[in-house]
Design a protein around this motif. Structure first.
Motif, PDB file in Angstrom:
ATOM      1  N   GLY A 170       0.737  -1.211  -0.174  1.00  0.00           N
ATOM      2  CA  GLY A 170      -0.017   0.006   0.007  1.00  0.00           C
ATOM      3  C   GLY A 170       0.936   1.245   0.139  1.00  0.00           C
ATOM      4  O   GLY A 170       0.337   2.166  -0.834  1.00  0.00           O
ATOM      5  N   ILE A 171       1.723   1.217   0.727  1.00  0.00           N
ATOM      6  CA  ILE A 171       2.808   2.279   0.917  1.00  0.00           C
ATOM      7  C   ILE A 171       3.409   2.628  -0.641  1.00  0.00           C
ATOM      8  O   ILE A 171       3.625   3.788  -1.019  1.00  0.00           O
ATOM      9  N   GLU A 172       3.834   1.591  -1.067  1.00  0.00           N
ATOM     10  CA  GLU A 172       4.554   1.832  -2.300  1.00  0.00           C
ATOM     11  C   GLU A 172       3.632   2.165  -3.516  1.00  0.00           C
ATOM     12  O   GLU A 172       4.056   3.040  -4.400  1.00  0.00           O
ATOM     13  N   SER A 173       2.804   1.437  -3.473  1.00  0.00           N
ATOM     14  CA  SER A 173       1.674   1.744  -4.712  1.00  0.00           C
ATOM     15  C   SER A 173       0.869   3.069  -4.719  1.00  0.00           C
ATOM     16  O   SER A 173       0.497   3.622  -5.497  1.00  0.00           O
ATOM     17  N   MET A 174       0.612   3.487  -3.270  1.00  0.00           N
ATOM     18  CA  MET A 174      -0.465   4.336  -3.034  1.00  0.00           C
ATOM     19  C   MET A 174      -1.584   4.248  -3.616  1.00  0.00           C
ATOM     20  O   MET A 174      -2.422   5.384  -3.879  1.00  0.00           O
TER      21      MET A 174
ATOM     22  N   TRP B  83      -7.550   1.300  -1.150  1.00  0.00           N
ATOM     23  CA  TRP B  83      -7.744  -0.271  -0.660  1.00  0.00           C
ATOM     24  C   TRP B  83      -8.505  -0.955  -1.506  1.00  0.00           C
ATOM     25  O   TRP B  83      -8.026  -2.139  -1.917  1.00  0.00           O
ATOM     26  N   SER B  84      -9.609  -0.579  -2.331  1.00  0.00           N
ATOM     27  CA  SER B  84     -10.341  -1.468  -3.007  1.00  0.00           C
ATOM     28  C   SER B  84      -9.346  -1.545  -4.267  1.00  0.00           C
ATOM     29  O   SER B  84      -9.599  -2.856  -4.971  1.00  0.00           O
ATOM     30  N   ASP B  85      -8.673  -0.626  -4.715  1.00  0.00           N
ATOM     31  CA  ASP B  85      -7.656  -0.894  -6.037  1.00  0.00           C
ATOM     32  C   ASP B  85      -6.682  -2.009  -5.410  1.00  0.00           C
ATOM     33  O   ASP B  85      -6.142  -2.833  -6.262  1.00  0.00           O
ATOM     34  N   LEU B  86      -6.127  -1.768  -4.465  1.00  0.00           N
ATOM     35  CA  LEU B  86      -4.883  -2.418  -3.782  1.00  0.00           C
ATOM     36  C   LEU B  86      -5.324  -3.966  -3.608  1.00  0.00           C
ATOM     37  O   LEU B  86      -4.738  -4.912  -4.087  1.00  0.00           O
ATOM     38  N   CYS B  87      -6.897  -4.121  -3.509  1.00  0.00           N
ATOM     39  CA  CYS B  87      -7.342  -5.388  -3.452  1.00  0.00           C
ATOM     40  C   CYS B  87      -7.590  -6.374  -4.653  1.00  0.00           C
ATOM     41  O   CYS B  87      -7.284  -7.710  -4.615  1.00  0.00           O
ATOM     42  N   ARG B  88      -7.900  -5.476  -5.413  1.00  0.00           N
ATOM     43  CA  ARG B  88      -8.165  -6.026  -6.886  1.00  0.00           C
ATOM     44  C   ARG B  88      -6.780  -6.217  -7.559  1.00  0.00           C
ATOM     45  O   ARG B  88      -6.906  -7.048  -8.560  1.00  0.00           O
TER      46      ARG B  88
ATOM     47  N   GLY C 177       7.663  -3.566 -14.846  1.00  0.00           N
ATOM     48  CA  GLY C 177       7.481  -3.407 -13.358  1.00  0.00           C
ATOM     49  C   GLY C 177       6.386  -2.282 -13.263  1.00  0.00           C
ATOM     50  O   GLY C 177       6.344  -1.778 -12.330  1.00  0.00           O
ATOM     51  N   VAL C 178       5.602  -2.013 -14.250  1.00  0.00           N
ATOM     52  CA  VAL C 178       4.415  -0.984 -14.227  1.00  0.00           C
ATOM     53  C   VAL C 178       3.216  -1.705 -13.938  1.00  0.00           C
ATOM     54  O   VAL C 178       2.768  -2.617 -14.862  1.00  0.00           O
ATOM     55  N   LEU C 179       2.572  -1.311 -12.786  1.00  0.00           N
ATOM     56  CA  LEU C 179       1.175  -1.952 -12.741  1.00  0.00           C
ATOM     57  C   LEU C 179       0.195  -0.889 -13.363  1.00  0.00           C
ATOM     58  O   LEU C 179       0.194   0.378 -12.867  1.00  0.00           O
ATOM     59  N   SER C 180      -0.731  -1.648 -14.025  1.00  0.00           N
ATOM     60  CA  SER C 180      -1.935  -0.818 -14.599  1.00  0.00           C
ATOM     61  C   SER C 180      -3.261  -1.347 -14.107  1.00  0.00           C
ATOM     62  O   SER C 180      -3.286  -2.540 -14.072  1.00  0.00           O
ATOM     63  N   GLY C 181      -3.824  -0.373 -13.874  1.00  0.00           N
ATOM     64  CA  GLY C 181      -5.436  -0.799 -13.627  1.00  0.00           C
ATOM     65  C   GLY C 181      -6.218   0.217 -13.458  1.00  0.00           C
ATOM     66  O   GLY C 181      -5.900   1.659 -13.789  1.00  0.00           O
ATOM     67  N   THR C 182      -7.458  -0.200 -13.734  1.00  0.00           N
ATOM     68  CA  THR C 182      -8.588   1.021 -13.528  1.00  0.00           C
ATOM     69  C   THR C 182      -8.946   1.223 -12.069  1.00  0.00           C
ATOM     70  O   THR C 182      -9.215   0.421 -11.166  1.00  0.00           O
ATOM     71  N   ARG C 183      -9.087   2.584 -11.615  1.00  0.00           N
ATOM     72  CA  ARG C 183      -9.378   2.980 -10.167  1.00  0.00           C
ATOM     73  C   ARG C 183     -10.793   2.777 -10.196  1.00  0.00           C
ATOM     74  O   ARG C 183     -11.811   3.139 -11.055  1.00  0.00           O
ATOM     75  N   ALA C 184     -11.173   2.082  -8.936  1.00  0.00           N
ATOM     76  CA  ALA C 184     -12.686   1.941  -8.948  1.00  0.00           C
ATOM     77  C   ALA C 184     -13.489   2.839  -8.728  1.00  0.00           C
ATOM     78  O   ALA C 184     -14.639   2.942  -9.217  1.00  0.00           O
ATOM     79  N   LYS C 185     -13.010   4.061  -7.878  1.00  0.00           N
ATOM     80  CA  LYS C 185     -13.871   5.034  -7.729  1.00  0.00           C
ATOM     81  C   LYS C 185     -14.100   6.127  -9.142  1.00  0.00           C
ATOM     82  O   LYS C 185     -15.113   6.421  -9.346  1.00  0.00           O
ATOM     83  N   THR C 186     -12.906   6.363  -9.505  1.00  0.00           N
ATOM     84  CA  THR C 186     -13.079   7.254 -10.584  1.00  0.00           C
ATOM     85  C   THR C 186     -12.975   6.903 -12.183  1.00  0.00           C
ATOM     86  O   THR C 186     -13.243   7.392 -13.141  1.00  0.00           O
ATOM     87  N   GLY C 187     -12.655   5.338 -12.201  1.00  0.00           N
ATOM     88  CA  GLY C 187     -12.641   4.791 -13.523  1.00  0.00           C
ATOM     89  C   GLY C 187     -11.370   5.155 -14.173  1.00  0.00           C
ATOM     90  O   GLY C 187     -11.205   4.730 -15.722  1.00  0.00           O
ATOM     91  N   GLN C 188     -10.508   5.846 -13.789  1.00  0.00           N
ATOM     92  CA  GLN C 188      -9.169   6.323 -14.477  1.00  0.00           C
ATOM     93  C   GLN C 188      -8.233   5.212 -14.538  1.00  0.00           C
ATOM     94  O   GLN C 188      -8.095   4.462 -13.558  1.00  0.00           O
TER      95      GLN C 188
END
Length: 183
Positions: A133-137, A140-145, A155-166
């Motif tokens: 959590g500290i490294e990725s910032m 919580w919901s995005d961290l869990c998914r 080494g780049v994590l890509s994903g969609t933010r749960a709240k904003t959809g960004q």
């Protein structure tokens, strides 16, 4: 309707301190403004007038109410009107969506260096979650998914933010990637 709502709904769904706060706001603000008005005559303009009334309120020290305080009081009006619809007292709620005040997001509180050191040093799953959590910032919901499969070969994590959809791109350190692979 306000008195029935307070007696039949608020007293059942709230703890004692919450009941007192809602009852106090209702008796000090809702009833004086809407007391002589029949429930079926209530319109969206009345709700807007109530929002303006709340925005003009001041604390005991003379400071204006914070937008969050106004929002909480308006939430209570909205809840009461929804209760009126649910119990058949109104056909539809006259509460307009656009009257809620905007609440400015504050800057998050940062952890002190010693706090970060203590968290990342925790053993086992709690320590992993803190480091991750500290490294990725991430929230919580995005961290869990997030999974190891979401991290590309660079080494780049890509994903969609749960709240904003960004879509977010988060660089992940080699040490963290190794720990993720082990889990």
């Amino acid at each position: 309707a306000v008195e029935e709502w307070l007696r039949l709904d608020v007293r059942v769904r709230r703890v004692a301190t919450g009941q007192k706060q809602v009852e106090s706001n209702a008796r000090r603000h809702l009833v004086p403004l809407f007391g002589a008005l029949r429930l079926c005559d209530l319109r969206d303009d009345h709700c807007r007038e109530y929002a303006k009334h709340l925005a003009r309120q001041t604390t005991r020290r003379g400071r204006p109410w914070k937008p969050s305080t106004v929002k909480h009081a308006l939430d209570e009006l909205r809840r009461m009107l929804r209760w009126c619809v649910k119990t058949g007292r109104l056909d539809r709620s006259p509460f307009p969506a656009e009257i809620m005040p905007r609440i400015a997001r504050g800057e998050p509180k940062t952890l002190a260096d010693y706090e970060v050191e203590r968290l990342v040093a925790l053993p086992g799953a709690p320590g992993f979650l803190c480091r991750w959590g500290i490294e990725s910032m991430l929230a919580w919901s995005d961290l869990c998914r997030a999974t190891a499969a979401d991290i590309d070969e660079h080494g780049v994590l890509s994903g969609t933010r749960a709240k904003t959809g960004q879509v977010s791109l988060v660089p992940i350190s080699r040490a963290m990637r190794e720990e993720i692979r082990l889990r």
